[in-house]
Each structure stands twice: as C-alpha cells, then as structure tokens.
Design an enzyme around this catalytic site. Structure first.
Site, mmCIF file in Angstrom:
data_model
loop_
_atom_site.group_PDB
_atom_site.id
_atom_site.type_symbol
_atom_site.label_atom_id
_atom_site.label_comp_id
_atom_site.label_asym_id
_atom_site.label_seq_id
_atom_site.Cartn_x
_atom_site.Cartn_y
_atom_site.Cartn_z
ATOM 1 N N LYS A 1 -23.309 -45.786 -3.564
ATOM 2 C CA LYS A 1 -21.947 -46.293 -3.728
ATOM 3 C C LYS A 1 -21.889 -47.636 -4.439
ATOM 4 O O LYS A 1 -20.897 -47.990 -5.056
ATOM 5 C CB LYS A 1 -21.243 -46.407 -2.370
ATOM 6 C CG LYS A 1 -21.673 -47.595 -1.514
ATOM 7 C CD LYS A 1 -20.703 -47.759 -0.326
ATOM 8 C CE LYS A 1 -20.945 -49.005 0.490
ATOM 9 N NZ LYS A 1 -22.167 -48.976 1.312
ATOM 10 N N HIS B 1 -26.484 -51.220 9.982
ATOM 11 C CA HIS B 1 -26.209 -51.990 8.766
ATOM 12 C C HIS B 1 -25.654 -53.337 9.204
ATOM 13 O O HIS B 1 -24.614 -53.396 9.843
ATOM 14 C CB HIS B 1 -25.209 -51.243 7.883
ATOM 15 C CG HIS B 1 -25.108 -51.799 6.489
ATOM 16 N ND1 HIS B 1 -24.976 -53.142 6.240
ATOM 17 C CD2 HIS B 1 -25.121 -51.204 5.273
ATOM 18 C CE1 HIS B 1 -24.921 -53.341 4.924
ATOM 19 N NE2 HIS B 1 -25.007 -52.185 4.316
ATOM 20 N N GLU C 1 -31.783 -49.060 3.237
ATOM 21 C CA GLU C 1 -30.753 -48.569 2.324
ATOM 22 C C GLU C 1 -30.193 -49.709 1.485
ATOM 23 O O GLU C 1 -29.028 -50.066 1.604
ATOM 24 C CB GLU C 1 -29.619 -47.911 3.135
ATOM 25 C CG GLU C 1 -30.059 -46.701 3.913
ATOM 26 C CD GLU C 1 -29.049 -46.308 5.001
ATOM 27 O OE1 GLU C 1 -28.090 -47.072 5.233
ATOM 28 O OE2 GLU C 1 -29.244 -45.246 5.608
HETATM 29 C C1 LIG Z 1 -22.999 -49.852 1.604
HETATM 30 C C2 LIG Z 1 -24.124 -49.423 2.455
HETATM 31 C C3 LIG Z 1 -25.411 -49.855 2.150
HETATM 32 C C4 LIG Z 1 -25.734 -50.830 1.036
HETATM 33 O O1 LIG Z 1 -25.327 -52.115 1.358
HETATM 34 P P1 LIG Z 1 -25.737 -53.366 0.428
HETATM 35 O O2 LIG Z 1 -25.212 -54.548 1.134
HETATM 36 O O3 LIG Z 1 -25.111 -53.146 -0.917
HETATM 37 O O4 LIG Z 1 -27.213 -53.376 0.331
HETATM 38 C C5 LIG Z 1 -26.440 -49.378 2.936
HETATM 39 N N1 LIG Z 1 -26.233 -48.528 3.965
HETATM 40 C C6 LIG Z 1 -24.993 -48.102 4.282
HETATM 41 C C7 LIG Z 1 -24.824 -47.166 5.425
HETATM 42 C C8 LIG Z 1 -23.898 -48.538 3.559
HETATM 43 O O5 LIG Z 1 -22.676 -48.143 3.889
#
Ligand SMILES: *Cc1c(COP(=O)(O)O)cnc(C)c1O
Length: 399
Positions: free
Chosen positions: A87, A216, A264
């Site tokens: 995303k 996260h 991630e």
């Molecule tokens: C958006 C998202 C990420 C990436 O986050 P960043 O801050 O851009 O590294 C990772 N895991 C999940 C579940 C997300 O929703």
C-alpha cells in the site's frame, strides 16, 4: 502451511549481482539510466528539456536506493524476512525489482494480491495482512492459495472459517506503546490483552491454526522501545496459547531457533527512492511574498506530506525556463513562498513560508523523499487526472 524460508535469496548476494538482477527485472529491463551519485539534477533537467514537452509532473525512482536499503536490511537483519507493504507505493517497476530479490509482500486487498501474483511471486511469499477483509477477497485468497492472514476480531474468524478454512492466522495485537508514531494505527487495529484468550479460543473452535502474532507500532515511530514492549506482549500471547492447550505456534516454523520472524516495512524501502518534479503553472507576487501554483498537490501525490508532515516536506527549484544557465538557482536571492496545488480547494496548499528564488511559470519544483504514501493516495478531484504521471527509472551508484 509452507513455512517461509529463513533467509531470502538476496542475502549474501554481492552488490554487483543484485544490481544485475534488479535492472533485468520485467518492466524494468532497458528502462534504467545509470547515474553517478550526484547525477539526479542533471538527469531531471535533461528529461525536462528533451522529453518532457507535456509538462506533466513526473517521478524518478532510483532503484539503487532501494537496493542499498535492501543490502542494509540483509546485513543487519538477515533472519528477518521483509514483506514489503504494497500500500505504501505500488509502482509496478518497484514491485518487479523487489520480487526478483525474493522479497515477501504484505497485501491488504484482492487487487494488491493480484498485482503481486502477476509478477510470478509464490503465494507463500504473500501475507494478507488486513485484519478486516471483504468476504470476496477472502474467497479470492483461498482460490490462489494465499494462506496466511491476520485477525483481531471474532467476526473475522467466522469469515475465514467460512471462506478460507485452510488459512493460517496471525493474531494482531495492539502494541502497548505507539512509540510516538506520526501515524498510530492502534485505535483501529489490534486485540486488547483481555481479548487475546477469547480470540485464540474462537480460532481453535473454528479449527484455524494460529501460528503467530503480529503488531504494527504505527508509521514513522520515533522510539525503538515500543518494539521491545510489543515483543514482550507477543510473548505473552504465545504463553496464553500454550496454556489453552493449543499446539505451540512455533511447531509451524521448523528452523533451528524455533521461530520465524517477518517484518512488514513500507516507508523504509521507498521513501527516499522517489523524487517528484512538478511544473509551475501560475504565479502571483504580493510585495515580498511569492505564490506559485504547481500541477500536483494535496489531491495528487502530496497529501500526506503537505497535510500531515509539513516539517519534513521540502523542495528545490529547477529553473529550467527562467534560468537555463543556472537552473538550480545557486546563489539567487530567496523569497518567502507559498506553493499551491492545482485544484480549487484552499486546503490544496502544498507549503507555506518556504524560501525559493524568484521563479517563473514553466520552471519546476523538485521534491525529494516522495516515495511513501504519495502516488498511492492520488485522486481525480476537480478533474485533475494525476494518475498518469510517468516514472523514470535510474540506478545510482553510491560511489
Ligand atoms: C501500512 C502497514 C505497514 C507498513 O507501514 P510503514 O510504516 O509504511 O512501514 C505494515 N504492516 C501493516 C499491517 C500495515 O498496515
């Protein structure tokens, strides 16, 4: 479940080998301009003067930056396989380059999964990391054997049981501390400590294996301690699962440490790799103040930067029209300047009080570090079609 390999294939490759693989990726091949470290400005100038008659905004994606970040990742975190969060920026050349290095992918929707599978990526390298999915997307994931997803509610367990009974689950927990994130996510996602046990029991009753924990901290977190407390919280979930007599989560991960760790990252891999150039389409002088309109803005790719992170947003002039002898305007007097986007909404203001030289219509502004949550958020508000920007590919060598 096919357990993810412990080390991914970019680990141990020499910089030369990785570069060779990246520039040969499908949709990348024959499109990469090799640059020296300081070559970007000259490259953008030549694009503007030679190829860019339309004056449309454009991006330059430096695959050398992505590669260098991957190299750092594999050197410092070789046991943690990255699953790039699509995303954040779904540029096709970027995704293709990442796929050649055997990166994993974090997808949140059917369309994101489709775009990754189309690159020939194995479904085992995709995690459907959206704790609340559409029924139809879950059915699609089942049909293409994307067999790992996250959940944080009982209704999600029910949906997965019905539409994808072969799926393995990671329970998403709310991290105890958001680490001062600029974009905390914990108000929307993540099981509370007291919800963990009932959720584990619901999964057990639905005969869905919970094979691990996810969290996260939030995007652009400022404090690494937040990770330590979140990992501690994850450990408690493992213990709770054991107490409930569930199979130890780690039996699904046969490597020697007994645990497989994935991450991630989104922003990390892309933010600094993209540079945006936008054309000045209008100008107004009010005393000492300069006001410029450009052809990208808050409803284009500058929403996140302009509205939420104005302190990190910067731009430099490229006076290709007014100052061809000295397009970077070195030494020129600067004026406090406002930069507006093209739509009729006053909210569509990109920056205020930024020092810029006296520029003219058809000069350009160059915005560095524009890879994260930029083009991904574009809209067609007011009929400005910002979805057709070109992205030029470079590979710059740090030395
Ligand atoms: C958006 C998202 C990420 C990436 O986050 P960043 O801050 O851009 O590294 C990772 N895991 C999940 C579940 C997300 O929703």
């Amino acid at each position: 479940m096919a357990s993810p390999p412990v080390l991914f294939s970019a680990v141990g490759l020499s910089p030369k080998d990785r570069q060779a693989i990246i520039v040969e990726a499908p949709t990348v091949r024959n499109k990469v301009t090799h640059l020296l470290k300081d070559g970007l400005t000259g490259f953008m100038q030549s694009l503007i003067l030679n190829h860019h008659h339309t004056k449309e905004p454009f991006y330059v994606l430096d695959l050398g930056v992505v590669d260098n970040l991957m190299d750092n990742w594999t050197r410092f975190l070789p046991m943690i396989r990255p699953f790039y969060a699509v995303k954040c920026n779904s540029d096709p050349a970027l995704l293709a380059a990442m796929a050649t290095l055997d990166m994993g992918f974090d997808c949140a929707s059917q369309a994101e999964i489709e775009s990754i599978l189309a690159l020939g990526v194995s479904p085992g390298l995709i995690i459907f990391a959206n704790p609340c999915k559409l029924d139809s997307h879950i059915r699609y994931a089942a049909s293409v054997r994307v067999n790992l997803t996250t959940f944080d509610s009982g209704t999600e367990v029910e949906k997965i049981r019905e539409f994808h009974p072969k799926c393995s689950l990671l329970i998403r927990i709310k991290p105890p501390d958001d680490g001062g994130s600029m974009w905390p996510l914990d108000s929307k996602f993540g099981a509370l400590p007291e919800e963990v046990e009932p959720l584990l029991q619901a999964a057990k009753a639905a005969q869905l294996p919970v094979i691990g924990v996810s969290f996260h901290i939030g995007s652009r977190a400022a404090c690494s301690r937040a990770y330590a407390v979140a990992i501690e919280a994850a450990k408690k979930v493992f213990e709770a699962a054991a107490q409930l007599g569930m199979p130890p989560m780690r039996t699904y991960f046969p490597d020697t440490t007994g645990m497989s760790i994935i991450a991630e990252p989104g922003r990390f891999f892309v933010e600094s790799a993209f540079t945006l150039a936008a054309n000045i389409i209008g100008k107004r002088v009010r005393g000492e103040l300069r006001e410029y309109w450009i052809n990208d803005g808050v409803y284009g790719s500058l929403m996140c930067s302009a509205l939420f992170e104005p302190k990190n947003l910067t731009c430099r002039p490229l006076g290709c029209n007014s100052n061809r002898e000295n397009p970077t305007c070195e030494g020129a007097l600067t004026y406090s300047s406002t930069v507006f986007g093209p739509t009729l909404d006053a909210l569509d203001t990109v920056m205020k009080g930024h020092g810029l030289p006296d520029l003219e219509v058809n000069d350009w502004l160059v915005f560095p570090n524009m890879g994260a949550y930029s083009s991904a958020l574009r809209s067609n508000f007011n009929g400005f079609n910002t979805s057709a920007f070109s992205t030029y590919l470079t590979y710059s060598n740090p030395s």
